[in-house]
Each structure stands twice: as structure tokens, then as C-alpha cells.
Design a protein around this motif. Structure first.
Motif, PDB file in Angstrom:
ATOM      1  N   GLU A 221       2.103  14.808  -7.575  1.00 20.37           N
ATOM      2  CA  GLU A 221       1.313  15.769  -8.339  1.00 20.37           C
ATOM      3  C   GLU A 221       0.492  15.106  -9.444  1.00 20.37           C
ATOM      4  OE1 GLU A 221       3.797  18.938  -9.700  1.00 20.37           O
ATOM      5  OE2 GLU A 221       4.110  19.770  -7.696  1.00 20.37           O
ATOM      6  N   ILE A 222       1.056  14.100 -10.097  1.00 22.99           N
ATOM      7  CA  ILE A 222       0.309  13.421 -11.164  1.00 22.99           C
ATOM      8  C   ILE A 222      -0.895  12.692 -10.586  1.00 22.99           C
ATOM      9  CG2 ILE A 222       0.404  11.566 -12.871  1.00 22.99           C
ATOM     10  CD1 ILE A 222       3.201  12.361 -13.529  1.00 22.99           C
ATOM     11  N   GLU A 223      -0.708  12.047  -9.416  1.00 22.88           N
ATOM     12  CA  GLU A 223      -1.832  11.371  -8.766  1.00 22.88           C
ATOM     13  C   GLU A 223      -2.959  12.355  -8.464  1.00 22.88           C
ATOM     14  OE1 GLU A 223      -0.790   8.693  -5.500  1.00 22.88           O
ATOM     15  OE2 GLU A 223       1.293   9.091  -5.996  1.00 22.88           O
ATOM     16  N   VAL A 224      -2.591  13.509  -7.926  1.00 23.11           N
ATOM     17  CA  VAL A 224      -3.591  14.516  -7.587  1.00 23.11           C
ATOM     18  C   VAL A 224      -4.307  15.014  -8.833  1.00 23.11           C
ATOM     19  CG1 VAL A 224      -3.935  16.790  -6.569  1.00 23.11           C
ATOM     20  CG2 VAL A 224      -2.329  15.210  -5.535  1.00 23.11           C
ATOM     21  N   SER A 225      -3.565  15.125  -9.927  1.00 22.39           N
ATOM     22  CA  SER A 225      -4.162  15.610 -11.171  1.00 22.39           C
ATOM     23  C   SER A 225      -5.317  14.726 -11.628  1.00 22.39           C
ATOM     24  CB  SER A 225      -3.094  15.678 -12.272  1.00 22.39           C
ATOM     25  OG  SER A 225      -2.081  16.607 -11.933  1.00 22.39           O
ATOM     26  N   TYR A 226      -5.243  13.439 -11.306  1.00 26.89           N
ATOM     27  CA  TYR A 226      -6.301  12.525 -11.734  1.00 26.89           C
ATOM     28  C   TYR A 226      -7.612  12.732 -10.973  1.00 26.89           C
ATOM     29  CZ  TYR A 226      -3.547   9.793 -15.022  1.00 26.89           C
ATOM     30  OH  TYR A 226      -2.814   9.400 -16.106  1.00 26.89           O
ATOM     31  N   SER A 227      -7.595  13.548  -9.936  1.00 23.98           N
ATOM     32  CA  SER A 227      -8.863  13.846  -9.264  1.00 23.98           C
ATOM     33  C   SER A 227      -9.804  14.603 -10.201  1.00 23.98           C
ATOM     34  CB  SER A 227      -8.624  14.648  -7.980  1.00 23.98           C
ATOM     35  OG  SER A 227      -8.014  15.886  -8.269  1.00 23.98           O
ATOM     36  N   LEU A 228      -9.257  15.267 -11.222  1.00 20.55           N
ATOM     37  CA  LEU A 228     -10.098  15.949 -12.210  1.00 20.55           C
ATOM     38  C   LEU A 228     -10.924  14.932 -12.994  1.00 20.55           C
ATOM     39  CD1 LEU A 228     -10.885  18.622 -13.546  1.00 20.55           C
ATOM     40  CD2 LEU A 228      -8.984  18.293 -15.147  1.00 20.55           C
ATOM     41  N   HIS A 229     -10.343  13.789 -13.296  1.00 17.88           N
ATOM     42  CA  HIS A 229     -11.074  12.731 -14.000  1.00 17.88           C
ATOM     43  C   HIS A 229     -12.212  12.200 -13.138  1.00 17.88           C
ATOM     44  CE1 HIS A 229      -7.139  12.932 -15.873  1.00 17.88           C
ATOM     45  NE2 HIS A 229      -7.558  12.213 -16.899  1.00 17.88           N
ATOM     46  N   VAL A 230     -11.909  12.030 -11.847  1.00 23.16           N
ATOM     47  CA  VAL A 230     -12.920  11.507 -10.929  1.00 23.16           C
ATOM     48  C   VAL A 230     -14.074  12.501 -10.791  1.00 23.16           C
ATOM     49  CG1 VAL A 230     -13.323  10.603  -8.618  1.00 23.16           C
ATOM     50  CG2 VAL A 230     -11.101  10.281  -9.705  1.00 23.16           C
ATOM     51  N   ALA A 231     -13.727  13.776 -10.634  1.00 24.11           N
ATOM     52  CA  ALA A 231     -14.751  14.810 -10.498  1.00 24.11           C
ATOM     53  C   ALA A 231     -15.581  14.932 -11.775  1.00 24.11           C
ATOM     54  CB  ALA A 231     -14.101  16.151 -10.169  1.00 24.11           C
ATOM     55  N   ALA A 232     -14.949  14.740 -12.929  1.00 25.11           N
ATOM     56  CA  ALA A 232     -15.661  14.854 -14.208  1.00 25.11           C
ATOM     57  C   ALA A 232     -16.757  13.804 -14.343  1.00 25.11           C
ATOM     58  CB  ALA A 232     -14.674  14.737 -15.363  1.00 25.11           C
ATOM     59  N   PHE A 244     -14.351  23.573  -9.110  1.00 23.08           N
ATOM     60  CA  PHE A 244     -13.321  22.569  -8.852  1.00 23.08           C
ATOM     61  C   PHE A 244     -12.321  22.509 -10.010  1.00 23.08           C
ATOM     62  CE2 PHE A 244     -11.535  18.317  -9.071  1.00 23.08           C
ATOM     63  CZ  PHE A 244     -11.162  18.071  -7.764  1.00 23.08           C
ATOM     64  N   ALA A 245     -12.842  22.459 -11.253  1.00 21.39           N
ATOM     65  CA  ALA A 245     -11.974  22.350 -12.417  1.00 21.39           C
ATOM     66  C   ALA A 245     -11.055  23.567 -12.535  1.00 21.39           C
ATOM     67  CB  ALA A 245     -12.823  22.197 -13.684  1.00 21.39           C
ATOM     68  N   GLU A 246     -11.613  24.749 -12.314  1.00 18.69           N
ATOM     69  CA  GLU A 246     -10.813  25.966 -12.409  1.00 18.69           C
ATOM     70  C   GLU A 246      -9.691  25.968 -11.370  1.00 18.69           C
ATOM     71  OE1 GLU A 246     -11.403  30.836 -12.398  1.00 18.69           O
ATOM     72  OE2 GLU A 246     -13.047  29.525 -11.754  1.00 18.69           O
ATOM     73  N   GLY A 247     -10.025  25.594 -10.139  1.00 20.09           N
ATOM     74  CA  GLY A 247      -9.030  25.594  -9.070  1.00 20.09           C
ATOM     75  C   GLY A 247      -7.925  24.578  -9.293  1.00 20.09           C
ATOM     76  N   LYS A 250      -5.540  25.521 -12.215  1.00 17.77           N
ATOM     77  CA  LYS A 250      -4.591  26.584 -11.866  1.00 17.77           C
ATOM     78  C   LYS A 250      -3.347  25.995 -11.222  1.00 17.77           C
ATOM     79  CE  LYS A 250      -7.711  30.531 -11.241  1.00 17.77           C
ATOM     80  NZ  LYS A 250      -8.313  31.475 -10.255  1.00 17.77           N
ATOM     81  N   LEU A 251      -3.546  24.953 -10.410  1.00 19.58           N
ATOM     82  CA  LEU A 251      -2.412  24.306  -9.744  1.00 19.58           C
ATOM     83  C   LEU A 251      -1.687  23.343 -10.673  1.00 19.58           C
ATOM     84  CD1 LEU A 251      -3.862  23.446  -6.210  1.00 19.58           C
ATOM     85  CD2 LEU A 251      -2.169  25.192  -6.757  1.00 19.58           C
ATOM     86  N   TYR A 252      -2.479  22.555 -11.421  1.00 21.07           N
ATOM     87  CA  TYR A 252      -1.920  21.522 -12.289  1.00 21.07           C
ATOM     88  C   TYR A 252      -2.539  21.619 -13.681  1.00 21.07           C
ATOM     89  CZ  TYR A 252      -0.993  19.829  -7.576  1.00 21.07           C
ATOM     90  OH  TYR A 252      -0.604  19.745  -6.264  1.00 21.07           O
ATOM     91  N   PRO A 253      -2.056  22.528 -14.530  1.00 18.05           N
ATOM     92  CA  PRO A 253      -2.631  22.731 -15.872  1.00 18.05           C
ATOM     93  C   PRO A 253      -2.617  21.470 -16.732  1.00 18.05           C
ATOM     94  CG  PRO A 253      -1.121  24.503 -15.292  1.00 18.05           C
ATOM     95  CD  PRO A 253      -0.938  23.442 -14.264  1.00 18.05           C
TER      96      PRO A 253
END
Length: 336
Positions: A221-232, A244-247, A250-253
Motif C-alpha cells: 500500500e505504501i508503494e502504491v501511495s507514491y504514485s500520487l507523487h509521480v502523478a503530481a 486521479f488525486a481524489e480517487g 479515498k483509498l490511501y488518505p
């Protein structure tokens, strides 16, 4: 003088005759180009070729270079193969041949876009949207779980992992990861999805986040959370990043509270440096991590300062609004 016998055999699905013909003809016959810029490899890729036909067409180094040849619409044979639903083995075979002869150019091939801006990953998605599974799902005749468990969706994810791994790392996907697997400790598919400059539809992210919640194991889950950094850090349009950020949040606040491994910055800092505005998802990052407003980045700037100096457009009013909206969330940061 180049002939076009191989081209005609590929167009006619005569794979056995094509393989035999190639073994007895000069290379010039295989590299023939028609009036639309298509090579024999393009034509074969249109018709879902078997793996042995592709291996014959790529049997020599000069023929492998044809993988990079563009037709008049900018498409490469690999791009065509992705869009025409070629098998996983065929896609892997093409990438493997390129890796063997031109290892430094694998990353280029896996992300080479046509003149419409479509990448191999985008073509895979378009091909999936034409499947009966997707059409039944979008018409609400099948529920989400049926779609996620369908062969078409799992095949799309499997091919997407292969293509995105090559585009993201410049390496060939290890053989022990070929089987369907959404994420492992050696490849974070979510990172790759976040990295791609997507022009995909909201339906993609609807399925993507549903798949995350279904397939991701707790240890990842932590690895997946870092996709927000990549998308940013991408240049997505405001709607897609916001969606993308909203979705993901919701899964990983906690995703917005994780600092980057490289720069030790929050997604808010990264998004501001890529020129994103308050209306394009920044508000969601702030709501989930208010402390980021009082955190300096690696250059010692606060977020409102980054908003002022990292403009990516000509609309100065939008830039000022972003600064104002950030300060309105925490006015006291000005005295920090």
C-alpha cells in the motif's frame, strides 16, 4: 529491387508461407514500404500474427530496426500490435528482439507515440474499450466485479504491465513476473500508470482504483501511495489530475503525507513545481495534509511561494488565485 511478396503474404494471413518466403529471400523484400508508409511488419501487426511469424520478420538486426519505422500516421509496428490486440507473447517477442540488438532504445520503442499522441499503453486501453466486457460494463449490464475478473481486463493489465515496465525502466520485464500480477516489490504498476501522460477517460480510473482496492496487498500500500507523487510531477490537464488525486486519496488518505524518497517533498510541493493550480487537485492535497502548507520544500520555499514562481501558463490571474487560495487556507504561514 524490393518486391512486396512478404507484404502480400502478411496481409493475407498466410503465416506459414510468409515464414518460408522470408527464409529464402533477401532482406529488401521484408523492408518494402507501401504508399502509406507501412512495412511488412506493420501489415503483420494489423493481423494478430503468431509469434513465429514475428520472429521470422525480426530474424536479422537490420530487420529489427524496422520496429522503429513510422508509417505516415506516425505509428510503429509495435504501436499497431498494441492497438490490434496482438497476443502478450508477440508484444514480448518484439520487445525482446529490440532489447537484444538495441538495448538502449527499448524505452523509446515502448513509449513512442504516433502523430495523434497515442502511446502503446494508450492503444492497449483503446483496444480494451472495444471489448464486449467493457461495453457491457459501461452500459451497466455487468457489474464492476465481473469486469475486473474478466479475461479481457486481466489481459489488458498484463500487457500494460509489460509495456509500462519497458517504458518506465528501459528494461525487459523479468520472466517470473509475466503472469498476471497487479503489483510486486520489483515493479509498482501504479507508479507507471501515474507516470504516463494520460489522455484516458474517467472510466479507466474507475476501473484502476477498483482494481487497486481488489488486488493490492497490505504490504504494497505504501508503494502504491507514491504514485500520487509521480502523478503530481506530470503535465496532466487539471481534470485528470484532480480525478486521479481524489480517487487515490479515498483509498490511501496518507498518500499526501508521505515525503518523496528523492527530494523529501510532499505531493503538494511537487504539484506546484509542475505548474498545477488550486483548482486542479491542489485543494484535495491540502485537505488531506494541511501541515504541508507550513512545510518548506528542498529549496526552502513554502507552497504559496512555489505557486508564485512556478507558473506554467500565461494566465497570471489563475496564478494569483492559486497563491491567494493557498494563503486563505492558512494565512499564518506568511509570518512563519
Amino acid at each position: 529491387m524490393a518486391t512486396f511478396e512478404s507484404f502480400n503474404l502478411a496481409a493475407s494471413f498466410y503465416w506459414a508461407k510468409l515464414i518460408d518466403h522470408i527464409s529464402h529471400e533477401e532482406e529488401s523484400d521484408v523492408v518494402f514500404v507501401d504508399q502509406w508508409g507501412n512495412t511488412c511488419l506493420h501489415q503483420a501487426s494489423f493481423n494478430k500474427p503468431p509469434l513465429n511469424a514475428i520472429e521470422a520478420l525480426l530474424s536479422k538486426p537490420r530487420l529489427i530496426r524496422v520496429c522503429f519505422q513510422r508509417a505516415r500516421d506516425g505509428s510503429t509496428p509495435f504501436l499497431v500490435a498494441c492497438g490490434c490486440m496482438s497476443s502478450y507473447d508477440v508484444l514480448y517477442g518484439m520487445l525482446r528482439k529490440v532489447k537484444q540488438e538495441f538495448p538502449g532504445e527499448l524505452k523509446l520503442l515502448a513509449d513512442l507515440k504516433d502523430y495523434r499522441g497515442n502511446s502503446p499503453f494508450r492503444e492497449l486501453w483503446i483496444a480494451f474499450t472495444k471489448s464486449t466486457t467493457f461495453k457491457l460494463y459501461t452500459n451497466r449490464k455487468e457489474d464492476l466485479d465481473i469486469c475486473l475478473n474478466s479475461f479481457a481486463f486481466r489481459d489488458f493489465l498484463k500487457k500494460a504491465k509489460l509495456v509500462l515496465y519497458a517504458a518506465f525502466t528501459g528494461e525487459l520485464l523479468p520472466e517470473d513476473l509475466h503472469e498476471f500480477c497487479f503489483v510486486t516489490d520489483r515493479i509498482n504498476t501504479a507508479h507507471a500508470f501515474g507516470w504516463v501522460s494520460c489522455t484516458t477517460s474517467p472510466e479507466f480510473y474507475e476501473l484502476y482504483f477498483a482494481a487497486l482496492s481488489k488486488y493490492i496487498q497490505p504490504q504494497h500500500e505504501i508503494e502504491v501511495s507514491y504514485s500520487l507523487h509521480v502523478a503530481a510531477a506530470t503535465n496532466w490537464n487539471s481534470f485528470m489530475f484532480s480525478y486521479f488525486a481524489e480517487g487515490l486519496l479515498k483509498l490511501y488518505p496518507e498518500a499526501s503525507c508521505l515525503s518523496s524518497h528523492i527530494s523529501c517533498e510532499y505531493p503538494l510541493h511537487i504539484a506546484l513545481k509542475s505548474g498545477k493550480k488550486f483548482s486542479s487537485g491542489l485543494s484535495k492535497l491540502i485537505e488531506s495534509n494541511p501541515s504541508a502548507l507550513r512545510t518548506r520544500d528542498s529549496t526552502m520555499f513554502f507552497p504559496f511561494m512555489l505557486a508564485a514562481i512556478n507558473s506554467r501558463g500565461e494566465n497570471q490571474y489563475s496564478d494569483l488565485n492559486t497563491v491567494f487560495d493557498i494563503l486563505r487556507k492558512d494565512p499564518a504561514v506568511c509570518s512563519a
